[in-house]
Design a protein around this motif. Structure first.
Motif, PDB file in Angstrom:
ATOM      1  N   ALA A  87       3.827  18.166  -4.150  1.00 18.81           N
ATOM      2  CA  ALA A  87       3.753  17.766  -2.732  1.00 18.81           C
ATOM      3  C   ALA A  87       4.254  16.334  -2.525  1.00 18.81           C
ATOM      4  O   ALA A  87       4.981  16.053  -1.566  1.00 18.81           O
ATOM      5  CB  ALA A  87       2.324  17.912  -2.213  1.00 18.81           C
ATOM      6  N   GLY A  88       3.872  15.429  -3.410  1.00 20.03           N
ATOM      7  CA  GLY A  88       4.314  14.043  -3.271  1.00 20.03           C
ATOM      8  C   GLY A  88       5.817  13.892  -3.398  1.00 20.03           C
ATOM      9  O   GLY A  88       6.442  13.139  -2.641  1.00 20.03           O
TER      10      GLY A  88
ATOM     11  N   PHE B 161       0.831  -1.205   0.000  1.00 17.38           N
ATOM     12  CA  PHE B 161       0.000   0.000   0.000  1.00 17.38           C
ATOM     13  C   PHE B 161       0.867   1.258   0.000  1.00 17.38           C
ATOM     14  O   PHE B 161       0.595   2.216  -0.735  1.00 17.38           O
ATOM     15  CB  PHE B 161      -0.924  -0.012   1.221  1.00 17.38           C
ATOM     16  N   LYS B 162       1.917   1.265   0.797  1.00 19.58           N
ATOM     17  CA  LYS B 162       2.812   2.416   0.868  1.00 19.58           C
ATOM     18  C   LYS B 162       3.473   2.685  -0.485  1.00 19.58           C
ATOM     19  O   LYS B 162       3.576   3.832  -0.924  1.00 19.58           O
ATOM     20  CB  LYS B 162       3.877   2.191   1.939  1.00 19.58           C
ATOM     21  N   ARG B 163       3.914   1.639  -1.158  1.00 17.49           N
ATOM     22  CA  ARG B 163       4.591   1.806  -2.446  1.00 17.49           C
ATOM     23  C   ARG B 163       3.628   2.334  -3.514  1.00 17.49           C
ATOM     24  O   ARG B 163       4.007   3.180  -4.328  1.00 17.49           O
ATOM     25  CB  ARG B 163       5.192   0.472  -2.889  1.00 17.49           C
ATOM     26  N   ILE B 164       2.395   1.823  -3.496  1.00 21.32           N
ATOM     27  CA  ILE B 164       1.413   2.290  -4.480  1.00 21.32           C
ATOM     28  C   ILE B 164       1.101   3.766  -4.263  1.00 21.32           C
ATOM     29  O   ILE B 164       1.063   4.565  -5.206  1.00 21.32           O
ATOM     30  CB  ILE B 164       0.131   1.439  -4.397  1.00 21.32           C
ATOM     31  N   VAL B 165       0.886   4.153  -2.993  1.00 21.89           N
ATOM     32  CA  VAL B 165       0.578   5.548  -2.674  1.00 21.89           C
ATOM     33  C   VAL B 165       1.747   6.456  -3.048  1.00 21.89           C
ATOM     34  O   VAL B 165       1.559   7.529  -3.643  1.00 21.89           O
ATOM     35  CB  VAL B 165       0.238   5.688  -1.171  1.00 21.89           C
ATOM     36  N   GLN B 166       2.975   6.043  -2.712  1.00 22.10           N
ATOM     37  CA  GLN B 166       4.148   6.856  -3.052  1.00 22.10           C
ATOM     38  C   GLN B 166       4.279   7.031  -4.554  1.00 22.10           C
ATOM     39  O   GLN B 166       4.569   8.127  -5.035  1.00 22.10           O
ATOM     40  CB  GLN B 166       5.417   6.205  -2.487  1.00 22.10           C
ATOM     41  N   THR B 167       4.059   5.971  -5.313  1.00 20.92           N
ATOM     42  CA  THR B 167       4.162   6.060  -6.776  1.00 20.92           C
ATOM     43  C   THR B 167       3.129   7.028  -7.338  1.00 20.92           C
ATOM     44  O   THR B 167       3.440   7.861  -8.200  1.00 20.92           O
ATOM     45  CB  THR B 167       3.964   4.669  -7.403  1.00 20.92           C
ATOM     46  N   LEU B 168       1.897   6.938  -6.852  1.00 22.74           N
ATOM     47  CA  LEU B 168       0.840   7.835  -7.330  1.00 22.74           C
ATOM     48  C   LEU B 168       1.140   9.291  -6.968  1.00 22.74           C
ATOM     49  O   LEU B 168       0.822  10.207  -7.738  1.00 22.74           O
ATOM     50  CB  LEU B 168      -0.506   7.417  -6.740  1.00 22.74           C
ATOM     51  N   LEU B 169       1.755   9.512  -5.814  1.00 22.10           N
ATOM     52  CA  LEU B 169       2.087  10.873  -5.399  1.00 22.10           C
ATOM     53  C   LEU B 169       3.282  11.422  -6.165  1.00 22.10           C
ATOM     54  O   LEU B 169       3.369  12.631  -6.400  1.00 22.10           O
ATOM     55  CB  LEU B 169       2.379  10.900  -3.892  1.00 22.10           C
ATOM     56  N   TYR B 170       4.209  10.556  -6.555  1.00 19.31           N
ATOM     57  CA  TYR B 170       5.407  11.008  -7.270  1.00 19.31           C
ATOM     58  C   TYR B 170       5.137  11.334  -8.733  1.00 19.31           C
ATOM     59  O   TYR B 170       5.806  12.191  -9.323  1.00 19.31           O
ATOM     60  CB  TYR B 170       6.506   9.932  -7.225  1.00 19.31           C
ATOM     61  N   LEU B 171       4.178  10.637  -9.350  1.00 22.84           N
ATOM     62  CA  LEU B 171       3.975  10.739 -10.800  1.00 22.84           C
ATOM     63  C   LEU B 171       3.768  12.165 -11.313  1.00 22.84           C
ATOM     64  O   LEU B 171       4.365  12.538 -12.335  1.00 22.84           O
ATOM     65  CB  LEU B 171       2.798   9.849 -11.227  1.00 22.84           C
ATOM     66  N   PRO B 172       2.932  13.004 -10.664  1.00 19.75           N
ATOM     67  CA  PRO B 172       2.734  14.359 -11.207  1.00 19.75           C
ATOM     68  C   PRO B 172       4.004  15.190 -11.313  1.00 19.75           C
ATOM     69  O   PRO B 172       4.071  16.097 -12.145  1.00 19.75           O
ATOM     70  CB  PRO B 172       1.749  14.989 -10.206  1.00 19.75           C
ATOM     71  N   HIS B 173       5.020  14.883 -10.502  1.00 18.98           N
ATOM     72  CA  HIS B 173       6.265  15.647 -10.558  1.00 18.98           C
ATOM     73  C   HIS B 173       6.923  15.554 -11.932  1.00 18.98           C
ATOM     74  O   HIS B 173       7.576  16.495 -12.382  1.00 18.98           O
ATOM     75  CB  HIS B 173       7.228  15.135  -9.478  1.00 18.98           C
ATOM     76  N   PHE B 174       6.750  14.430 -12.601  1.00 23.06           N
ATOM     77  CA  PHE B 174       7.401  14.202 -13.893  1.00 23.06           C
ATOM     78  C   PHE B 174       6.608  14.768 -15.064  1.00 23.06           C
ATOM     79  O   PHE B 174       7.015  14.625 -16.219  1.00 23.06           O
ATOM     80  CB  PHE B 174       7.641  12.700 -14.089  1.00 23.06           C
ATOM     81  N   ILE B 175       5.483  15.388 -14.779  1.00 23.29           N
ATOM     82  CA  ILE B 175       4.694  16.062 -15.814  1.00 23.29           C
ATOM     83  C   ILE B 175       5.164  17.508 -15.913  1.00 23.29           C
ATOM     84  O   ILE B 175       5.351  18.182 -14.901  1.00 23.29           O
ATOM     85  CB  ILE B 175       3.194  16.011 -15.479  1.00 23.29           C
TER      86      ILE B 175
END
Length: 319
Positions: free
Chosen positions: A192-193, A124-138
């Motif tokens: 934020a992520g 669960f932690k890894r999935i949440v972290q990945t979803l939070l990190y993704l917008p940074h690369f946009i």
């Protein structure tokens, strides 16, 4: 007491010993210094070398005459900047956005890191972290485009939903009242992520025995969070806060520029967009350099003051 000649010989031996010790240290850690070299080179080339160009803030710089032959004008451009009728409007807009970022954006990565750290399931932690990190690369172009699709009055998803429920459409992207909330919301969604990485790294270094001892003493999750987790990252929070103040007036040119239009320019024009307009579109290089130097000096003063205040309250500070 040793004779002057003996003292000189002692100093020479000490200096030789220090040099040999430095050489041994460099040879021992040569691979670490080799890995560090690209980072140092980046800062030298892109951060320190461009500082030589700050002399144009005190010149009437012309590209064809160069730095050497351009006439010196002292503080003429600074005086012009402070006397501009637009100065206070720019200062107010920049200051408000900077304060909103500090109040609403800065604490959010800390809260997200604390919540992720409290999760017990690794998947669960890894999935949440990945979803939070993704917008940074946009890129900001894509991010602002997504918000236009969602919030525009002509076919925007949010406004269409408002219309379906009988409410009036709101011009989110054109309204002066909504400009700052939209800027902060976009910054939070995108960055934020990514900002949680440092805090999660700091939390990973907390001794787990402290939690075990707290549980044996009857401390619940909230007590552990308040008395162990938050104090463990307090120094990291202070250091990042001080560094954040260094770019206090940097609101992000690309982000603001993409959101600006004729309807919200009164509240959206900031120092970054003003420098672009004067420096690149009107070729007033010396004047725009003076504005940029003013911003940097404000950031430097804030960092020095915050660092001194942090040390006064017992924190390590940046230096």
């Amino acid at each position: 007491m040793p004779q002057p000649l003996e003292a000189q010989m002692q100093r020479a031996r000490l200096s030789s010993f220090k040099r040999s010790q430095l050489v041994r240290d460099l040879l021992r850690d040569r691979w670490m210094y080799l890995l560090l070299f690209p980072g140092i080179l980046y800062f030298v080339v892109f951060k320190y070398v461009p500082m030589l160009g700050l002399v144009m803030a005190f010149q009437d710089y012309k590209p064809f005459t160069g730095f050497i032959n351009s006439p010196w004008v002292g503080f003429k451009h600074f005086e012009r900047f402070f006397m501009e009728p637009q100065f206070w409007s720019l200062f107010r807009n920049t200051l408000l956005l900077a304060i909103y970022n500090l109040v609403f954006f800065f604490p959010l990565p800390i809260l997200l890191a604390l919540m992720i750290n409290e999760a017990r399931r690794e998947m669960f932690k890894r999935i949440v972290q990945t979803l939070l990190y993704l917008p940074h690369f946009i890129s900001w172009v894509v991010a602002v485009g997504i918000f236009y699709v969602l919030f525009t009055t002509e076919g925007g998803v949010v406004n269409e939903l408002l219309a379906q429920f009988g409410f009036e459409k709101i011009p989110f992207m054109l309204s002066e009242e909504w400009f700052r909330p939209m800027i902060i919301a976009q910054s939070i969604w995108k960055e934020a992520g990514w900002g949680t990485i440092i805090f999660l790294a700091a939390l990973s270094g907390v001794d787990l025995q402290l939690y075990e001892a707290a549980r044996m003493d009857g401390a619940g999750r909230w007590r552990q969070l308040w008395h162990i987790t938050i104090p463990a990252i307090r120094s990291t929070i202070v250091i990042l806060f001080i560094l954040r103040l260094g770019s206090f007036l940097d609101t992000g040119f690309e982000h603001i520029f993409l959101m600006l239009n004729s309807m919200n320019r009164e509240v959206g024009e900031v120092f970054d967009t003003y420098v672009y307009m004067k420096g690149l579109t009107q070729a007033q290089y010396s004047y725009s350099a003076a504005v940029g130097l003013f911003k940097s000096l404000v950031g430097l003063i804030l960092v020095l003051g915050a660092n001194k205040l942090a040390k006064k309250f017992g924190e390590e500070g940046v230096y």
